[in-house]
Design a protein around this motif. Sequence first.
Motif, PDB file in Angstrom:
ATOM      1  N   TRP A 162       0.847  -1.192   0.000  1.00  0.00           N
ATOM      2  CA  TRP A 162       0.000   0.000   0.000  1.00  0.00           C
ATOM      3  C   TRP A 162       0.882   1.241   0.000  1.00  0.00           C
ATOM      4  O   TRP A 162       1.964   1.259   0.582  1.00  0.00           O
ATOM      5  CB  TRP A 162      -0.920  -0.013   1.203  1.00  0.00           C
ATOM      6  N   LYS A 163       0.417   2.292  -0.653  1.00  0.00           N
ATOM      7  CA  LYS A 163       1.261   3.479  -0.865  1.00  0.00           C
ATOM      8  C   LYS A 163       1.498   4.288   0.405  1.00  0.00           C
ATOM      9  O   LYS A 163       2.438   5.075   0.463  1.00  0.00           O
ATOM     10  CB  LYS A 163       0.648   4.367  -1.947  1.00  0.00           C
ATOM     11  N   TYR A 164       0.624   4.122   1.410  1.00  0.00           N
ATOM     12  CA  TYR A 164       0.802   4.820   2.672  1.00  0.00           C
ATOM     13  C   TYR A 164       1.386   3.871   3.721  1.00  0.00           C
ATOM     14  O   TYR A 164       1.217   2.655   3.624  1.00  0.00           O
ATOM     15  CB  TYR A 164      -0.529   5.394   3.163  1.00  0.00           C
TER      16      TYR A 164
END
Length: 313
Positions: A162-164
């Motif tokens: 996930w990008k976060y």
Amino acid sequence: MSFNTSKTKKTLDVKPPKKPSFTIDTDDDFLKLHTLTLVSGKRGGGKSVSTANYMRLCKQKQYFQRCWLITPTYASNKEIWNMADISEEDVLEPTVTALREIAKLVEAEKQEWELFLQQKELYNKFHNDMKHKSLKNIKSEELMSYYEMGLLDDPGMEMPEWKYPLECPPRLALIIDDCLGTDLMAKRTAGLVNTAIKHRHLSDGLGLSIFMLVQSYCAQGGCPRPIRENATNLWLFKINDYNQIKKIKDEADLPVSDEDFEKMCNYCHEKQYGFILVDFNPKSEDKRFRCGFNEYLHPPSLNNKELIKSKHA
């Protein structure tokens, strides 16, 4: 009690849902999220600095992962908003279409999260199939999905990330600053009231926290009343007009005496850039009022049954 009661033959107990609409778990002394927060004070009183610092802390704790800013004065206040780590690409002018653009960005974040979950599930299924099945026993549509994701060409591909930093549905916020007189606030077609009221329900309940910075809480041309009535928090900076303070207290229907509210305001406003924080939906009643972020206020009249009774007589 001065009247009698009796039970109906058939009753329906009202039960809350086991899980409320999308919320963000926060520390005990942190405000509930999502939020519709009004930050009210005169120019130069500290509204932007306080909001930027609050957003910085929220991002550090991963309560928010992305924050947009709508303002016409970004260039002159860039140093302040840098504290909140707001990317310049996430800054919008207060045009009549700005909130529609924000709604599209929120929806794009939701779709990106859903795609990530699908890819993660597909990744796990692929490795399970490779471990327990031969290729001829895997359905053609599943093989096609593995191929499109690149798993057949590179079986050692790492699991999608996930990008976060925190793997959870995107936690999003919007700051609206210095927009008095702009199309965003002046034109009904901008959708400000509608967006503010349904902020928790955007993109099928993903939600968006909104921080609205205004120079006047209830003056004509300031924050619209429907937004004031739906606010979850008010950060009120120094006001010299006692009538304004009383009007705010009465409109917000706060369960304290006029005298106690005025004393709390004076106490908070004596401090440089000080403000009284009113939580309209506190985690507990003793957390309703604060001086700034870090000091709870406990007025004597809070929860006074006689006071509450007289207010609704």
